[in-house]
Design a protein around this motif. Structure first.
Motif, PDB file in Angstrom:
ATOM      1  N   LEU A   1       0.838  -1.200   0.000  1.00  0.00           N
ATOM      2  CA  LEU A   1       0.000   0.000   0.000  1.00  0.00           C
ATOM      3  C   LEU A   1       0.867   1.241   0.000  1.00  0.00           C
ATOM      4  N   ASP A   2       0.494   2.225  -0.823  1.00  0.00           N
ATOM      5  CA  ASP A   2       1.139   3.537  -0.769  1.00  0.00           C
ATOM      6  C   ASP A   2       0.369   4.374   0.249  1.00  0.00           C
ATOM      7  N   ASP A   3       1.038   4.768   1.331  1.00  0.00           N
ATOM      8  CA  ASP A   3       0.354   5.486   2.413  1.00  0.00           C
ATOM      9  C   ASP A   3      -0.177   6.846   1.972  1.00  0.00           C
ATOM     10  N   TYR A   4       0.397   7.437   0.935  1.00  0.00           N
ATOM     11  CA  TYR A   4       0.001   8.792   0.534  1.00  0.00           C
ATOM     12  C   TYR A   4      -1.456   8.852   0.086  1.00  0.00           C
ATOM     13  N   ASN A   5      -1.840   8.017  -0.864  1.00  0.00           N
ATOM     14  CA  ASN A   5      -3.215   8.062  -1.379  1.00  0.00           C
ATOM     15  C   ASN A   5      -3.974   6.772  -1.121  1.00  0.00           C
ATOM     16  N   ARG A   6      -3.442   5.939  -0.216  1.00  0.00           N
ATOM     17  CA  ARG A   6      -4.077   4.669   0.182  1.00  0.00           C
ATOM     18  C   ARG A   6      -4.298   3.743  -1.020  1.00  0.00           C
ATOM     19  N   GLU A   7      -3.429   3.836  -1.997  1.00  0.00           N
ATOM     20  CA  GLU A   7      -3.560   3.015  -3.194  1.00  0.00           C
ATOM     21  C   GLU A   7      -2.971   1.631  -2.976  1.00  0.00           C
ATOM     22  N   GLY A   8      -3.755   0.608  -3.260  1.00  0.00           N
ATOM     23  CA  GLY A   8      -3.247  -0.746  -3.195  1.00  0.00           C
ATOM     24  C   GLY A   8      -2.367  -1.023  -4.402  1.00  0.00           C
TER      25      GLY A   8
ATOM     26  N   LEU B   1      -8.775  -5.362  -6.591  1.00  0.00           N
ATOM     27  CA  LEU B   1      -7.841  -4.275  -6.340  1.00  0.00           C
ATOM     28  C   LEU B   1      -8.047  -3.126  -7.320  1.00  0.00           C
ATOM     29  N   TRP B   2      -8.402  -3.448  -8.565  1.00  0.00           N
ATOM     30  CA  TRP B   2      -8.681  -2.370  -9.534  1.00  0.00           C
ATOM     31  C   TRP B   2      -9.899  -1.565  -9.090  1.00  0.00           C
ATOM     32  N   ARG B   3     -10.933  -2.249  -8.628  1.00  0.00           N
ATOM     33  CA  ARG B   3     -12.121  -1.544  -8.153  1.00  0.00           C
ATOM     34  C   ARG B   3     -11.804  -0.729  -6.904  1.00  0.00           C
ATOM     35  N   TYR B   4     -10.968  -1.280  -6.036  1.00  0.00           N
ATOM     36  CA  TYR B   4     -10.582  -0.563  -4.820  1.00  0.00           C
ATOM     37  C   TYR B   4      -9.893   0.755  -5.159  1.00  0.00           C
ATOM     38  N   ASN B   5      -9.030   0.748  -6.153  1.00  0.00           N
ATOM     39  CA  ASN B   5      -8.259   1.941  -6.508  1.00  0.00           C
ATOM     40  C   ASN B   5      -9.022   2.925  -7.377  1.00  0.00           C
ATOM     41  N   ASN B   6      -9.994   2.451  -8.156  1.00  0.00           N
ATOM     42  CA  ASN B   6     -10.625   3.311  -9.160  1.00  0.00           C
ATOM     43  C   ASN B   6     -12.112   3.551  -8.969  1.00  0.00           C
ATOM     44  N   VAL B   7     -12.761   2.788  -8.110  1.00  0.00           N
ATOM     45  CA  VAL B   7     -14.210   2.912  -7.939  1.00  0.00           C
ATOM     46  C   VAL B   7     -14.588   3.231  -6.496  1.00  0.00           C
ATOM     47  N   ARG B   8     -13.941   2.571  -5.551  1.00  0.00           N
ATOM     48  CA  ARG B   8     -14.314   2.699  -4.142  1.00  0.00           C
ATOM     49  C   ARG B   8     -13.800   4.019  -3.560  1.00  0.00           C
ATOM     50  N   SER B   9     -14.704   4.833  -3.021  1.00  0.00           N
ATOM     51  CA  SER B   9     -14.312   6.097  -2.401  1.00  0.00           C
ATOM     52  C   SER B   9     -13.745   5.843  -1.010  1.00  0.00           C
ATOM     53  N   HIS B  10     -12.859   6.755  -0.552  1.00  0.00           N
ATOM     54  CA  HIS B  10     -12.205   6.600   0.744  1.00  0.00           C
ATOM     55  C   HIS B  10     -12.397   7.878   1.558  1.00  0.00           C
ATOM     56  N   SER B  11     -13.052   7.746   2.689  1.00  0.00           N
ATOM     57  CA  SER B  11     -13.297   8.928   3.523  1.00  0.00           C
ATOM     58  C   SER B  11     -11.996   9.508   4.064  1.00  0.00           C
ATOM     59  N   ALA B  12     -10.956   8.674   4.242  1.00  0.00           N
ATOM     60  CA  ALA B  12      -9.689   9.156   4.808  1.00  0.00           C
ATOM     61  C   ALA B  12      -8.956  10.104   3.876  1.00  0.00           C
ATOM     62  N   ILE B  13      -9.269  10.080   2.591  1.00  0.00           N
ATOM     63  CA  ILE B  13      -8.595  10.984   1.642  1.00  0.00           C
ATOM     64  C   ILE B  13      -9.598  11.954   1.005  1.00  0.00           C
TER      65      ILE B  13
ATOM     66  N   THR C   1     -11.447   8.528  -4.756  1.00  0.00           N
ATOM     67  CA  THR C   1     -10.728   7.272  -4.947  1.00  0.00           C
ATOM     68  C   THR C   1      -9.215   7.534  -4.937  1.00  0.00           C
ATOM     69  N   PRO C   2      -8.395   6.504  -4.680  1.00  0.00           N
ATOM     70  CA  PRO C   2      -6.941   6.696  -4.735  1.00  0.00           C
ATOM     71  C   PRO C   2      -6.458   7.208  -6.089  1.00  0.00           C
ATOM     72  N   SER C   3      -7.059   6.754  -7.174  1.00  0.00           N
ATOM     73  CA  SER C   3      -6.637   7.217  -8.499  1.00  0.00           C
ATOM     74  C   SER C   3      -6.988   8.694  -8.695  1.00  0.00           C
ATOM     75  N   GLN C   4      -8.119   9.135  -8.127  1.00  0.00           N
ATOM     76  CA  GLN C   4      -8.479  10.539  -8.234  1.00  0.00           C
ATOM     77  C   GLN C   4      -7.514  11.425  -7.439  1.00  0.00           C
ATOM     78  N   LYS C   5      -7.108  10.971  -6.264  1.00  0.00           N
ATOM     79  CA  LYS C   5      -6.153  11.769  -5.486  1.00  0.00           C
ATOM     80  C   LYS C   5      -4.815  11.864  -6.188  1.00  0.00           C
ATOM     81  N   LEU C   6      -4.402  10.761  -6.820  1.00  0.00           N
ATOM     82  CA  LEU C   6      -3.140  10.787  -7.555  1.00  0.00           C
ATOM     83  C   LEU C   6      -3.213  11.733  -8.745  1.00  0.00           C
ATOM     84  N   ALA C   7      -4.388  11.768  -9.393  1.00  0.00           N
ATOM     85  CA  ALA C   7      -4.551  12.656 -10.546  1.00  0.00           C
ATOM     86  C   ALA C   7      -4.490  14.127 -10.151  1.00  0.00           C
ATOM     87  N   LEU C   8      -4.852  14.445  -8.898  1.00  0.00           N
ATOM     88  CA  LEU C   8      -4.830  15.830  -8.456  1.00  0.00           C
ATOM     89  C   LEU C   8      -3.424  16.399  -8.383  1.00  0.00           C
ATOM     90  N   VAL C   9      -2.432  15.531  -8.190  1.00  0.00           N
ATOM     91  CA  VAL C   9      -1.049  16.012  -8.070  1.00  0.00           C
ATOM     92  C   VAL C   9      -0.212  15.661  -9.289  1.00  0.00           C
TER      93      VAL C   9
END
Length: 275
Positions: free
Chosen positions: A143-150, A250-262, A266-274
């Protein structure tokens, strides 16, 4: 206590079946004529929300209202008010029945540092499960702790240090090298082979204190989701089947499932922001 909507239905039935006037029916069932004559203007939108909620809860049986609402708002871009979505969610009786757990509060809780950029800290850990025939297998989670991406879920009967370093090398090829890796004190992580690999690449190893899993809280929370939404939801015929379902999930976790902690994205959306 009978809801006004239910009393309205009773009044409509009395008017249709018994020939009562609207005035007498409304008086008998305790509603105003304005309430009786009111027609919802947003029924089409309500039907759309209901359709989305039914599809989401059927596809993701462990998702509660919070995840469904964050998905509709942040992934699908629907701007419906959360109270309205929750009302429809309750009317459809989609609420999850979850037994609350008793949690023991730490006397001196220490907050876990939040990384400021990707590849600053990765967290790794192992999990265990079994096939349909009872044969046990292991998973290696990254796991990448920055955006919780698996970054990976590797599945096999045995995952020695040589296999772990090979998996991490494969991730580094497309993701880049982490500055540090956090883990527990398992034999694979304490092995000379793993530590030599990290030293050769200039990766700092962060070992948590024995018996302190909260110091590796990001991947422990990820493990809980893995158990709840993947492992508990499937019966695995063989290792290939387990690996395929892990990759799909894992693909759904990173690209579909929203995360309240970030922030509910989704982790992919947070990565796209930077990016």
């Amino acid at each position: 206590m009978v809801k006004p909507s239910r009393r309205k239905e009773m009044a409509e039935r009395a008017i249709k079946d018994q020939g009562l006037s609207i005035r007498r029916a409304c008086k008998a069932f305790g509603i105003s004529e304005t309430c009786y004559r009111y027609q919802a203007k947003l029924s089409d939108d309500n039907a759309l929300i209901a359709d989305w909620l039914l599809r989401l809860t059927y596809t993701n049986r462990k998702w509660g209202f919070g995840l469904c609402f964050l998905y509709l708002r942040n992934v699908q871009g629907l701007t419906f008010n959360h109270k309205r979505v929750y009302r429809i969610y309750r009317e459809l009786e989609l609420n999850l029945r979850i037994k609350p757990r008793r949690r023991l509060k730490s006397a001196k809780p220490e907050p876990l540092a939040v990384p400021k950029q990707m590849n600053q800290v990765w967290s790794i850990d192992f999990m265990h499960d079994s096939l349909c025939n009872g044969t046990p297998f292991r998973t290696f989670n990254v796991l990448d702790d920055y955006n919780r991406e698996g970054l990976s879920i590797e599945v096999d009967f045995s995952l020695p240090a040589a296999r772990i370093t090979r998996v991490l090398d494969q991730i580094i090829e497309w993701r880049g090298k982490p500055k540090a890796i956090r883990s527990d004190n398992g034999s694979e992580m304490r092995s000379a082979e793993f530590q030599n690999w990290a030293s050769r690449l200039g990766i700092r190893l962060l070992f948590i204190q024995p018996g302190k899993p909260t110091q590796n809280a990001y991947v422990e929370r990820f493990n809980r989701t893995v158990r709840h939404e993947w492992l508990d939801e499937h019966l695995f015929n063989n290792i290939d089947h387990a690996q395929q379902t892990a990759t799909d999930w894992l693909w759904r976790y990173n690209n579909v499932r929203s995360h309240s902690a970030i922030g509910g994205i989704t982790p992919s959306q947070k990565l796209a922001l930077v990016a």
